[in-house]
Write a protein that holds these residues in place. Structure first.
Motif, PDB file in Angstrom:
ATOM      1  N   LEU A   1       0.992  -1.233  -0.138  1.00  0.00           N
ATOM      2  CA  LEU A   1       0.017   0.069  -0.058  1.00  0.00           C
ATOM      3  C   LEU A   1       0.992   1.146   0.082  1.00  0.00           C
ATOM      4  O   LEU A   1       1.513   1.639   0.919  1.00  0.00           O
ATOM      5  N   HIS A   2       0.873   2.071  -1.151  1.00  0.00           N
ATOM      6  CA  HIS A   2       2.076   3.086  -1.338  1.00  0.00           C
ATOM      7  C   HIS A   2       1.663   4.315  -0.625  1.00  0.00           C
ATOM      8  O   HIS A   2       2.570   5.035  -0.161  1.00  0.00           O
ATOM      9  N   ARG A   3       0.527   4.423  -0.314  1.00  0.00           N
ATOM     10  CA  ARG A   3       0.006   5.598   0.380  1.00  0.00           C
ATOM     11  C   ARG A   3       0.760   6.985  -0.231  1.00  0.00           C
ATOM     12  O   ARG A   3       1.297   7.876   0.285  1.00  0.00           O
ATOM     13  N   GLY A   4       0.959   7.096  -1.444  1.00  0.00           N
ATOM     14  CA  GLY A   4       1.449   8.179  -2.095  1.00  0.00           C
ATOM     15  C   GLY A   4       3.162   8.246  -2.322  1.00  0.00           C
ATOM     16  O   GLY A   4       3.572   9.217  -2.911  1.00  0.00           O
ATOM     17  N   ARG A   5       3.743   6.915  -1.801  1.00  0.00           N
ATOM     18  CA  ARG A   5       4.959   6.999  -1.864  1.00  0.00           C
ATOM     19  C   ARG A   5       5.613   6.363  -2.968  1.00  0.00           C
ATOM     20  O   ARG A   5       4.958   5.490  -3.390  1.00  0.00           O
ATOM     21  N   ALA A   6       6.722   6.521  -3.460  1.00  0.00           N
ATOM     22  CA  ALA A   6       7.488   5.769  -4.313  1.00  0.00           C
ATOM     23  C   ALA A   6       8.261   4.647  -3.809  1.00  0.00           C
ATOM     24  O   ALA A   6       8.960   4.871  -2.704  1.00  0.00           O
ATOM     25  N   TRP A   7       8.377   3.751  -4.403  1.00  0.00           N
ATOM     26  CA  TRP A   7       9.380   2.593  -4.009  1.00  0.00           C
ATOM     27  C   TRP A   7      10.909   2.902  -4.318  1.00  0.00           C
ATOM     28  O   TRP A   7      11.188   3.326  -5.464  1.00  0.00           O
ATOM     29  N   THR A   8      11.590   2.815  -3.370  1.00  0.00           N
ATOM     30  CA  THR A   8      12.954   2.901  -3.266  1.00  0.00           C
ATOM     31  C   THR A   8      13.959   1.820  -2.921  1.00  0.00           C
ATOM     32  O   THR A   8      15.275   2.030  -3.009  1.00  0.00           O
ATOM     33  N   ASP A   9      13.605   0.863  -2.152  1.00  0.00           N
ATOM     34  CA  ASP A   9      14.353  -0.198  -1.832  1.00  0.00           C
ATOM     35  C   ASP A   9      14.733  -1.357  -3.118  1.00  0.00           C
ATOM     36  O   ASP A   9      14.000  -1.575  -3.628  1.00  0.00           O
ATOM     37  N   SER A  10      16.092  -1.398  -3.148  1.00  0.00           N
ATOM     38  CA  SER A  10      16.694  -2.041  -4.239  1.00  0.00           C
ATOM     39  C   SER A  10      16.687  -3.467  -3.684  1.00  0.00           C
ATOM     40  O   SER A  10      16.991  -4.634  -4.633  1.00  0.00           O
ATOM     41  N   ARG A  11      16.583  -3.861  -2.495  1.00  0.00           N
ATOM     42  CA  ARG A  11      16.680  -5.383  -2.286  1.00  0.00           C
ATOM     43  C   ARG A  11      15.648  -6.258  -2.380  1.00  0.00           C
ATOM     44  O   ARG A  11      15.863  -7.277  -2.570  1.00  0.00           O
ATOM     45  N   PHE A  12      14.467  -5.946  -2.531  1.00  0.00           N
ATOM     46  CA  PHE A  12      13.355  -6.400  -2.832  1.00  0.00           C
ATOM     47  C   PHE A  12      12.359  -5.716  -3.403  1.00  0.00           C
ATOM     48  O   PHE A  12      12.314  -4.323  -3.321  1.00  0.00           O
ATOM     49  N   ALA A  13      11.278  -5.988  -3.949  1.00  0.00           N
ATOM     50  CA  ALA A  13       9.956  -5.099  -4.409  1.00  0.00           C
ATOM     51  C   ALA A  13       8.856  -5.972  -4.273  1.00  0.00           C
ATOM     52  O   ALA A  13       8.702  -7.304  -4.285  1.00  0.00           O
ATOM     53  N   PRO A  14       7.630  -5.305  -4.011  1.00  0.00           N
ATOM     54  CA  PRO A  14       6.382  -5.896  -3.918  1.00  0.00           C
ATOM     55  C   PRO A  14       5.966  -6.483  -5.222  1.00  0.00           C
ATOM     56  O   PRO A  14       6.180  -6.154  -6.469  1.00  0.00           O
ATOM     57  N   THR A  15       5.139  -7.490  -5.198  1.00  0.00           N
ATOM     58  CA  THR A  15       4.443  -8.266  -6.522  1.00  0.00           C
ATOM     59  C   THR A  15       3.654  -7.362  -7.112  1.00  0.00           C
ATOM     60  O   THR A  15       3.592  -7.151  -8.284  1.00  0.00           O
ATOM     61  N   ARG A  16       2.756  -6.587  -6.374  1.00  0.00           N
ATOM     62  CA  ARG A  16       1.764  -5.359  -6.568  1.00  0.00           C
ATOM     63  C   ARG A  16       1.902  -4.378  -5.863  1.00  0.00           C
ATOM     64  O   ARG A  16       2.398  -4.364  -4.699  1.00  0.00           O
ATOM     65  N   THR A  17       1.460  -3.075  -6.281  1.00  0.00           N
ATOM     66  CA  THR A  17       1.189  -1.916  -5.408  1.00  0.00           C
ATOM     67  C   THR A  17      -0.307  -1.677  -5.667  1.00  0.00           C
ATOM     68  O   THR A  17      -0.838  -1.685  -6.746  1.00  0.00           O
ATOM     69  N   ALA A  18      -0.760  -0.931  -4.553  1.00  0.00           N
ATOM     70  CA  ALA A  18      -2.129  -0.488  -4.472  1.00  0.00           C
ATOM     71  C   ALA A  18      -2.434   0.821  -3.667  1.00  0.00           C
ATOM     72  O   ALA A  18      -1.427   1.089  -2.884  1.00  0.00           O
ATOM     73  N   ASP A  19      -3.318   1.324  -3.813  1.00  0.00           N
ATOM     74  CA  ASP A  19      -3.663   2.700  -3.284  1.00  0.00           C
ATOM     75  C   ASP A  19      -4.357   2.397  -1.892  1.00  0.00           C
ATOM     76  O   ASP A  19      -4.776   3.488  -0.821  1.00  0.00           O
ATOM     77  N   GLY A  20      -4.840   1.337  -1.285  1.00  0.00           N
ATOM     78  CA  GLY A  20      -5.485   1.166  -0.173  1.00  0.00           C
ATOM     79  C   GLY A  20      -5.821  -0.271  -0.174  1.00  0.00           C
ATOM     80  O   GLY A  20      -5.710  -1.221  -1.138  1.00  0.00           O
ATOM     81  N   LEU A  21      -6.637  -0.805   0.586  1.00  0.00           N
ATOM     82  CA  LEU A  21      -6.761  -2.132   1.077  1.00  0.00           C
ATOM     83  C   LEU A  21      -7.921  -2.541   0.030  1.00  0.00           C
ATOM     84  O   LEU A  21      -7.781  -3.629  -0.262  1.00  0.00           O
TER      85      LEU A  21
END
Length: 214
Positions: A184-204
């Motif tokens: 749940l990104h809550r308006g944030r950008a993904w920045t971690d290079s060690r792993f990544a989410p399978t999907r992103t969403a704006d809420g539950l």
């Protein structure tokens, strides 16, 4: 029946809004400037900071005579008083359950506080069980807490999805456990290079729809 392993704060229950509401009221009561809410939010670190450290920082900044213990309790009760279960979140959990998924909460926190939050908001009616890090003796991102959640409800961990807003705790924990995740990104950008989410969403709600469609 696959497991839907769900974070609590800012995933199932909004914490950011209730904390800000408590903070604004508290700062007004101690005569602080309204702009100090930005300092308080920074100290809180979106709930990741230690409660005692936050209490001590507040006491020092405003020269308060209240004990850290009483301030920690006031913070907790103030946030909880403003915490509500969104009816749409309850609906999404019911849909997941009807679709054959078993929702289980996994939260890093203090047992007494998290248990009370789950019960007082009525969230307990929509999940199969919950695992709290203090009780478990381990916390996210340790993969063992996800296995413990599966053991708690006597279901296999294989096929489970993890949903949460924490890059390290939720997505990193899912990666450690070999599970797919929705961040749940809550308006944030993904920045971690060690792993990544399978999907992103704006809420539950969007996250549950994503899992059901996967």
């Amino acid at each position: 029946m696959p497991l839907l392993l769900l974070d609590l704060d800012n995933t199932l229950l909004d914490r950011a809004g209730p904390f800000r509401a408590w903070g604004e009221r508290f700062l007004a009561d101690v005569g602080a400037q309204g702009a100090d809410i930005d300092w308080l939010l920074s100290m809180d670190a979106d709930g990741l900071a230690d409660r005692w450290d936050v209490a001590d920082a507040i006491r020092d900044r405003y020269g308060l005579l209240i004990s850290s213990l009483d301030l920690v309790e006031e913070l907790y009760e103030g946030v909880l008083a403003n915490t509500r279960l969104d009816p749409l979140v309850a609906c999404a959990l019911r849909i997941a359950d009807n679709a054959g998924w078993m929702p289980v909460v996994i939260s890093n926190g203090i047992l007494r506080q998290e248990d009370a939050k789950i019960r007082r908001t009525g969230l307990d009616r929509y999940v199969a069980d919950w695992v709290i890090s203090e009780e478990a003796g381990i916390g996210k991102p340790d993969a063992r807490i996800f296995a413990l959640a599966a053991q708690r409800v006597r279901m296999p961990l294989h096929g489970a999805w993890v949903v949460g807003d924490g890059p390290e705790a939720d997505v990193g924990g899912a990666a450690a456990a070999g599970l797919p995740s929705v961040w749940l990104h809550r308006g944030r950008a993904w920045t971690d290079s060690r792993f990544a989410p399978t999907r992103t969403a704006d809420g539950l709600i969007a996250a549950v729809a994503t899992v059901l469609a996967a």
